[in-house]
Design an enzyme around this catalytic site. Structure first.
Site, PDB file in Angstrom:
ATOM      1  N   ARG A 278      -7.767  -1.068   6.633  1.00  0.00           N
ATOM      2  CA  ARG A 278      -9.101  -0.416   6.218  1.00  0.00           C
ATOM      3  C   ARG A 278      -9.463   0.740   7.171  1.00  0.00           C
ATOM      4  NH1 ARG A 278     -13.575  -4.222   6.198  1.00  0.00           N
ATOM      5  NH2 ARG A 278     -12.197  -5.805   6.882  1.00  0.00           N
ATOM      6  N   ARG A 314     -17.504  -7.894  -0.723  1.00  0.00           N
ATOM      7  CA  ARG A 314     -17.817  -8.035   0.729  1.00  0.00           C
ATOM      8  C   ARG A 314     -19.203  -8.261   1.301  1.00  0.00           C
ATOM      9  NH1 ARG A 314     -17.622  -4.000   3.961  1.00  0.00           N
ATOM     10  NH2 ARG A 314     -16.726  -5.422   5.440  1.00  0.00           N
ATOM     11  N   CYS A 343     -25.299 -14.217 -12.213  1.00  0.00           N
ATOM     12  CA  CYS A 343     -26.280 -15.122 -11.984  1.00  0.00           C
ATOM     13  C   CYS A 343     -25.959 -16.070 -10.710  1.00  0.00           C
ATOM     14  CB  CYS A 343     -26.344 -16.025 -13.210  1.00  0.00           C
ATOM     15  SG  CYS A 343     -26.661 -15.153 -14.512  1.00  0.00           S
TER      16      CYS A 343
HETATM   17  C1  LIG Z   1      -5.076  -7.972   6.846  1.00  0.00           C
HETATM   18  C2  LIG Z   1      -4.102  -7.559   7.479  1.00  0.00           C
HETATM   19  C3  LIG Z   1      -3.803  -6.339   8.151  1.00  0.00           C
HETATM   20  C4  LIG Z   1      -4.788  -5.172   7.866  1.00  0.00           C
HETATM   21  O1  LIG Z   1      -6.114  -5.302   8.471  1.00  0.00           O
HETATM   22  P1  LIG Z   1      -7.058  -4.281   8.822  1.00  0.00           P
HETATM   23  O2  LIG Z   1      -8.170  -4.725   9.265  1.00  0.00           O
HETATM   24  O3  LIG Z   1      -7.527  -3.829   7.255  1.00  0.00           O
HETATM   25  O4  LIG Z   1      -6.373  -3.063   9.503  1.00  0.00           O
HETATM   26  C5  LIG Z   1      -2.791  -6.227   8.964  1.00  0.00           C
HETATM   27  N1  LIG Z   1      -1.867  -7.093   9.100  1.00  0.00           N
HETATM   28  C6  LIG Z   1      -2.080  -8.292   8.554  1.00  0.00           C
HETATM   29  C7  LIG Z   1      -0.973  -9.454   9.047  1.00  0.00           C
HETATM   30  C8  LIG Z   1      -2.867  -8.758   8.026  1.00  0.00           C
HETATM   31  O5  LIG Z   1      -3.536  -9.865   7.461  1.00  0.00           O
END
Ligand SMILES: *Cc1c(COP(=O)(O)O)cnc(C)c1O
Length: 419
Positions: A278, A314, A343
């Site tokens: 993210r 989200r 819907c």
């Molecule tokens: C989803 C995930 C991430 C990334 O998480 P962010 O919050 O997007 O940084 C990293 N490692 C694992 C194992 C994940 O499942």
């Protein structure tokens, strides 16, 4: 910081006016800013330069678009993948197999095999059973799987329950108290090289404290495992740093994160691995939408937009907030409910939100939609699969075409007995 800004009253992505893209591609569509992605990738990488030895694996699940992965490959990023499909994308983008970490709580035998054959850099195994299976498979092929054991540190990430992963009751990793024993047993098997531990406690973390607590616990466990005679050369600290979805929110910076990691890990003597998603992709994208019509409501009018929960899940999944900006704001504000056409009442982006005055036909964007946006899209209500565009300076290109309902319909068939 991102490269979406108003010029002469019109929202631009870098040097491209958003209405130009909306007209050519139609709405809804995602737009990613290459300059923003590059900037975030570099800020994160440069912050970690204070650490002696690192590997950064972009969490592909946050934005698996091929062009996004290609850009990050060019910045020296590896990939954290959670399925064979994501592995294939990372490889197709030119990320070397050795730079790929294969995570995921339910890797199938077929996926483990594909990973072994591709020469994946590290498997993050989530159970003793998975480790035994992987070791036997690798030994049978005359290969050695490099692996880390994902541990559940039982730390509350303080984020939304549906994106918390590090509490004892969550499905991820092995229990902290059992980890040293499992590590010792797996280390003794042929076909597997146990080289470290992995931890990831959740996503959209707003404080470094739970991360620090988790990393400190992992350090204790690392020392205990070394004391019993096993080797640890790699520690994977996962992802999870949050991004501001509202203008006034403040999140830990990559520099603050790196300083905390440096403090906690100073005597570890390992290669540190990171899996950011993210924080790299979130602010690099927007979802462009057009107002279908504005309808009278009880407390506030409904602004009905042509994007829906199938395009950006989200808000429906987590009650998440996405800022909503008019592409050509007139200056006046209104309080409205922003809803999609699907819907379901969960197809609601915002209730009673103060926004720019919107009328039928106006364009707007949902901001901070670059992570967990298009990748969660589906075709519910027989809607199209949303297209994606990338902007680079004054250039732009479609990086994922819209998949029309007709194409999806064409993949279905009626059995003979119904004809
Ligand atoms: C989803 C995930 C991430 C990334 O998480 P962010 O919050 O997007 O940084 C990293 N490692 C694992 C194992 C994940 O499942």
């Amino acid at each position: 910081m991102d490269h979406f800004s108003y010029r002469n009253g019109v929202l631009h992505a870098e040097d491209v006016a958003i209405p130009a893209i909306a007209e050519a591609v139609a709405t809804p569509c995602y737009i990613y800013s290459a300059a923003t992605l590059t900037r975030h990738a570099r800020v994160f990488r440069d912050a970690l330069a204070v650490l002696p030895s690192t590997h950064i694996a972009f969490a592909v699940k946050s934005n698996p678009n091929l062009a996004v992965l290609k850009l990050l490959a060019g910045e020296g990023y590896g990939a954290d993948v959670v399925s064979a499909g994501e592995m294939d994308r990372a490889l197709a983008a030119g990320i070397p197999a050795a730079g790929i970490v294969f995570s995921g709580v339910g890797k199938t035998a077929g996926e483990l095999l594909r990973g072994l054959q591709a020469g994946i850099g590290q498997f993050n195994i989530e159970s003793e059973e998975e480790g035994v299976e992987l070791a036997a498979m690798a030994a049978g092929l005359g290969l050695t799987a490099r692996a880390a054991l994902r541990v559940n540190p039982d730390v509350d990430a303080g984020t939304h329950a549906k994106i918390s992963t590090g509490k004892a009751e969550n499905k991820f990793g092995v229990a902290y108290d059992r980890a040293a024993g499992i590590y010792a047993r797996l280390s003794a098997l042929p076909g597997i090289e146990m080289r470290g531990l992995a931890v990831h406690i959740g996503s959209q973390l707003s404080s470094l404290d739970p991360l620090e607590a988790a990393f400190a616990k992992m350090g204790d466990l690392m020392r205990a495992i070394r004391a019993q005679g096993q080797v640890i050369t790699h520690m994977d600290l996962g992802g999870g740093i949050g991004v501001p979805y509202k203008a006034d929110e403040v999140f830990p910076s990559p520099a603050e994160y790196a300083a905390m990691v440096a403090r906690v890990t100073q005597d570890w003597g390992v290669t540190l691995m990171f899996e950011p998603g993210r924080v790299i992709a979130g602010n690099s994208g927007v979802l462009v939408t057009q107002v279908v019509r504005v309808k009278e409501g009880v407390a506030a009018p409904f602004v009905i937009v042509d994007a829906a929960m199938n395009d950006l899940a989200r808000p429906a999944l987590y009650g998440a907030w996405h800022d909503f900006w008019a592409v050509t704001p007139g200056g006046d504000k209104m309080v409205a409910n922003i809803v999609g056409p699907i819907c379901e009442s969960s197809d609601t982006f915002a209730m009673g939100r103060e926004i720019d005055v919107m009328q039928a036909g106006d364009l707007a964007v949902f901001r901070t939609a670059g992570a967990y946006g298009a990748t969660m899209a589906n075709t519910y209500n027989s809607r199209a699969l949303v297209p994606e565009v990338m902007v680079h300076g004054d250039q732009w290109a479609i990086v994922a075409h819209r998949i029309d309902p007709a194409t999806i319909l064409a993949a279905e068939q009626v059995p003979d007995w119904l004809k």
